[in-house]
Motif scaffolding. Sequence first.
Motif, short mmCIF file in Angstrom:
data_model
loop_
_atom_site.label_atom_id
_atom_site.label_comp_id
_atom_site.label_asym_id
_atom_site.label_seq_id
_atom_site.Cartn_x
_atom_site.Cartn_y
_atom_site.Cartn_z
N GLN A 67 0.81 -1.21 0.00
CA GLN A 67 0.00 0.00 0.00
C GLN A 67 0.86 1.27 0.00
OE1 GLN A 67 -2.98 -0.85 2.83
NE2 GLN A 67 -4.57 0.08 1.58
N VAL A 68 1.92 1.27 0.80
CA VAL A 68 2.80 2.44 0.83
C VAL A 68 3.47 2.60 -0.53
CG1 VAL A 68 4.87 3.44 1.89
CG2 VAL A 68 3.22 2.24 3.31
N ALA A 69 3.87 1.48 -1.13
CA ALA A 69 4.50 1.55 -2.46
C ALA A 69 3.55 2.19 -3.46
CB ALA A 69 4.91 0.15 -2.91
N LEU A 70 2.29 1.78 -3.41
CA LEU A 70 1.29 2.36 -4.32
C LEU A 70 1.14 3.86 -4.04
CD1 LEU A 70 -1.60 -0.29 -4.27
CD2 LEU A 70 -0.30 0.43 -6.28
N ASP A 71 0.99 4.19 -2.78
CA ASP A 71 0.74 5.58 -2.42
C ASP A 71 1.89 6.49 -2.87
OD1 ASP A 71 -0.51 7.74 -1.18
OD2 ASP A 71 0.70 7.48 0.63
N LEU A 72 3.11 6.10 -2.54
CA LEU A 72 4.25 6.97 -2.88
C LEU A 72 4.46 7.06 -4.39
CD1 LEU A 72 6.96 6.16 -0.17
CD2 LEU A 72 5.24 7.95 -0.19
N SER A 73 4.28 5.95 -5.09
CA SER A 73 4.54 5.98 -6.54
C SER A 73 3.42 6.66 -7.31
CB SER A 73 4.70 4.57 -7.11
OG SER A 73 5.26 3.70 -6.19
N LEU A 74 2.19 6.55 -6.82
CA LEU A 74 1.06 7.14 -7.56
C LEU A 74 0.91 8.64 -7.31
CD1 LEU A 74 -1.67 4.37 -7.21
CD2 LEU A 74 -0.50 5.05 -9.30
N THR A 75 1.34 9.10 -6.13
CA THR A 75 1.20 10.53 -5.85
C THR A 75 2.47 11.31 -6.17
OG1 THR A 75 1.96 10.25 -3.59
CG2 THR A 75 -0.42 10.15 -3.94
N GLY A 76 3.62 10.66 -6.06
CA GLY A 76 4.88 11.36 -6.28
C GLY A 76 5.24 12.29 -5.13
N LYS A 77 4.51 12.16 -4.01
CA LYS A 77 4.74 13.11 -2.91
C LYS A 77 6.05 12.83 -2.16
CE LYS A 77 2.01 10.45 0.38
NZ LYS A 77 0.69 10.32 0.98
N ASN A 78 6.54 13.88 -1.50
CA ASN A 78 7.77 13.75 -0.72
C ASN A 78 7.48 13.36 0.72
OD1 ASN A 78 9.30 14.50 -2.87
ND2 ASN A 78 9.57 16.62 -2.22
N THR A 79 8.39 12.59 1.31
CA THR A 79 8.26 12.22 2.71
C THR A 79 9.51 12.69 3.44
OG1 THR A 79 7.07 10.26 1.98
CG2 THR A 79 7.83 10.27 4.27
N ARG A 80 9.31 13.40 4.54
CA ARG A 80 10.46 13.87 5.32
C ARG A 80 11.10 12.72 6.08
NH1 ARG A 80 8.82 19.29 7.77
NH2 ARG A 80 8.75 20.63 5.93
N ALA A 81 12.35 12.94 6.52
CA ALA A 81 13.14 11.86 7.13
C ALA A 81 12.45 11.22 8.34
CB ALA A 81 14.51 12.40 7.51
N ALA A 82 11.95 12.07 9.27
CA ALA A 82 11.37 11.51 10.50
C ALA A 82 10.19 10.60 10.16
CB ALA A 82 10.93 12.64 11.42
N LYS A 83 9.35 11.06 9.23
CA LYS A 83 8.19 10.25 8.86
C LYS A 83 8.64 8.98 8.14
CE LYS A 83 3.59 10.45 7.15
NZ LYS A 83 2.84 10.97 6.01
N ALA A 84 9.65 9.14 7.29
CA ALA A 84 10.15 7.98 6.55
C ALA A 84 10.68 6.92 7.52
CB ALA A 84 11.24 8.41 5.58
N LYS A 85 11.26 7.39 8.61
CA LYS A 85 11.78 6.44 9.61
C LYS A 85 10.61 5.72 10.29
CE LYS A 85 14.77 5.28 13.16
NZ LYS A 85 14.49 5.64 14.54
N LYS A 86 9.60 6.49 10.63
CA LYS A 86 8.42 5.92 11.27
C LYS A 86 7.77 4.86 10.38
CE LYS A 86 5.20 8.33 14.29
NZ LYS A 86 4.44 9.57 14.28
N MET A 87 7.78 5.16 9.07
CA MET A 87 7.15 4.22 8.13
C MET A 87 8.00 2.99 7.87
SD MET A 87 6.04 7.14 5.41
CE MET A 87 5.46 6.11 4.09
N GLY A 88 9.28 3.07 8.27
CA GLY A 88 10.16 1.93 8.02
C GLY A 88 10.93 2.04 6.72
N LEU A 89 10.90 3.23 6.09
CA LEU A 89 11.65 3.40 4.84
C LEU A 89 13.12 3.70 5.13
CD1 LEU A 89 9.22 5.70 2.81
CD2 LEU A 89 9.90 3.37 2.21
N VAL A 90 13.34 4.38 6.25
CA VAL A 90 14.68 4.83 6.62
C VAL A 90 15.04 4.16 7.93
CG1 VAL A 90 15.78 6.89 7.59
CG2 VAL A 90 14.66 7.02 5.38
N ASP A 91 16.34 3.83 8.10
CA ASP A 91 16.73 3.09 9.30
C ASP A 91 17.13 3.98 10.46
OD1 ASP A 91 16.75 0.18 8.22
OD2 ASP A 91 17.69 1.40 6.68
N GLU A 92 17.85 5.06 10.14
CA GLU A 92 18.25 5.97 11.23
C GLU A 92 18.19 7.40 10.77
OE1 GLU A 92 21.64 5.18 13.68
OE2 GLU A 92 21.48 3.02 13.33
N VAL A 93 17.89 8.29 11.73
CA VAL A 93 17.90 9.72 11.44
C VAL A 93 18.86 10.38 12.43
CG1 VAL A 93 16.52 11.83 11.38
CG2 VAL A 93 15.52 9.67 10.61
#
Length: 728
Positions: free
Chosen positions: A170-196
């Motif tokens: 679902q996240v893959a669909l959302d990010l690819s279909l909207t093209g929106k940007n995600t900030r680092a802290a949120k990306a970490k929360k979502m599990g996209l980023v490992d450390e901030v």
Amino acid sequence: MTTQMVEKTPENKPIATITVRPDGVAVVTLDDPNAELNTITRTFGEELRAAIEKIERDDEVKAAVIASGKKGSFVVGANIDMLKAVTRAAEIEELSREFALALKRLNDKKPFVAAVDGAALGGGFELALGCKAIVATDDKKTVFGLPEVQLGLLPAANGMMRIAQRTGLQVALDLSLTGKNTRAAKAKKMGLVDEVCPQEVLLDVAAKLALDLADGRGPKKKALKLDAATLTRIALEKNPAGRALLFKKAREATRKKTRGHYPATEKIIDVIETFGSKGFDAAAKLEAASFGELVMSDTARELIHIFFATQALKKDKGTDAPNVQAKKVEHVSMLGGGLMGGGIAYITIHARIPVRLKDKDDEGAGRGLKYVRDILDERVKKKQLTAVERDQEFAKLTATTDYSGVKNADVVIEAVFEDLDLKHRVVREVEAVMKDDAIFASNTSSIPITKIAAASKRPENVVGMHYFSPVHKMPLLEVIQTKKTAPQVVATAVALGKKQGKTCIVVNDGVGFYTSRILGPYMNEAAYLIAEGVPADMIDRALVDWGFPVGPVALLDEVGIDVAAHVGPIMLAEFGERMTPPGSTAKLIADGRKGRKNGKGFYLYGDAAKKGKKQIDPSVYEILDVKPTNTKVSVDEIQQRCVLQMVNEALHCYGERIVRSPRDADIGAIFGLGFPPFRGGPLRWVDSVGAAEIVRRIQGYEDRFGKRWTPAPALVEKARENGRFYAR
Ligand code: NAI
């Protein structure tokens, strides 16, 4: 430390440099010597691959970090010049496949960690995702996004699948279909980023993580929070029936938005669905083939063109006069704190320029302050601002009911009521107190700037700055110059507009300027269709299907039927027969219908309206004395008649040099009025259909309906010479 050069670019400097740290971690620094930002080109891919191979072979190196040498920016995606230059699908397919393959082998022998400071977009985000782990700085500029869809493309280096692996389909669909940007802290929360972490320690944190990974210790994984949303997601994504439902819903929602005009969205869903059912390799294959197809598609060509047009506008001073420099704007004075004044005040303080707002009474001043405060509060709620940042921004705005403070202003923008006498009074009052060289800008929507400037002692300092409502959301600013406006005044208005985040076009003065002028006959034609008994909602649906965000009737309710009733006769007097209205507006006004603003228009509002679905107020047909039963007019005819009126008027404007270029005519229509971007704008659309064919269509209507359908001279000429408005 040792520094080794990888492959050389033709300019003899490498993009990728490897530095081996004493702890045995190799840092690959990406820094394109020929560009301000790192973009992905063929050389970029080759150098990256060479760097990976070198690191694999070097026994001293245990692990690696990929970082950017550009301050505050990681890698911003594929080089769009390169995409534009591609002539064959196979060529780009191969390029993207090679880059994807380089990423695929990244961690084969040694772990790579991405150290991201600044924007990681498109292929840049995919590069980070290809690493074993991502460390990001907590800087505001650090964002992750896949903007390809906005260019009619899809991310082609397996990023969608890697996002799905990390965070779900679902996240893959959302990010690819909207093209929106995600900030680092949120990306970490979502599990996209490992450390901030803070910028200063980025490389150390990334190197430590890389070493840990080399020793078989992964980044600390948070235990999955088994809340309702997560459980639903797992239930949906982990079984075939759930997945089928997920993709069915995604397809329906996307189709509703795109009306099938944006093929990239469908391909994105196909690829992610293939990943869900058949796995990584099958999805990667489909992704590369789809990318090749999309790059060559008409939609991508138009969207990429718009991208270049807006880039060019960013560099355009708005005047061709030589040696003109915009003046510095350090203070703005805003007259009128209504809907528009409040909005303009907000975007100005947001650009860090202090604003003094003046309204005629305390109530108006208070309304202006509240308008700005509400936008700021909303941004805090959305976590786009902290409370402290909000207060700092809000402190840049002060309000009064007199002209105190105007003497400091470099630019005074007026958005008082639309009344020429009042505007004249305001010009005189303000000029008595403002600096001699300050600029007076009017946000009038319909009064020619020359008429407003008639009351000015310094007409060379008077300019139009026509914003659109809601000001903080609409991307366009139409800057209007009179014959007397000084080039430096135009350049200053444009520079201020850009600072406020707007895309600016400069037009010559005239009734309706450019955008309102081409909107007039478009809406007028919708009114004719209604008079012929075509249901109003059928007209709106037809134009939305053609690609507009809203139809002309709904738009009329938004703009205000009273505003249209006011402007209509002025346009008729100025441009003659082709602007003749069908006479229905007067009946609506007599019935007290102004549109959304007073809850009485073509559509139902308030309690009368059903939730979720807009409904036509049936009593409107009684007022107009028509029966909405005419279904003989086809959807195609509805679309063509409305659109051709807008396009023909745009060509009048082009011929009369109201606009400076086809580019400005197209960007104005797209950004100001929602002309479908994938069609490239009115003039590019004429190019794609052919000028002669457009003339033929217009003349067909001329035969049926008479004078309001005469083709514009500039169009006739283009058809005669079999020419185009743009070189191919
Ligand atoms: P509005 O009625 O919301 O606001 C006008 C404000 O001007 C009121 O707060 C009023 O108290 C104030 N005002 C009146 N006389 C004043 C004076 N002597 N000094 C200072 N303030 C005074 O109107 P809105 O919609 O903001 O429109 C303002 C201008 O912007 C008009 O010229 C309109 O044509 C133009 N415009 C409106 C657009 C829209 O969508 N509403 C779009 C583009 C332009």
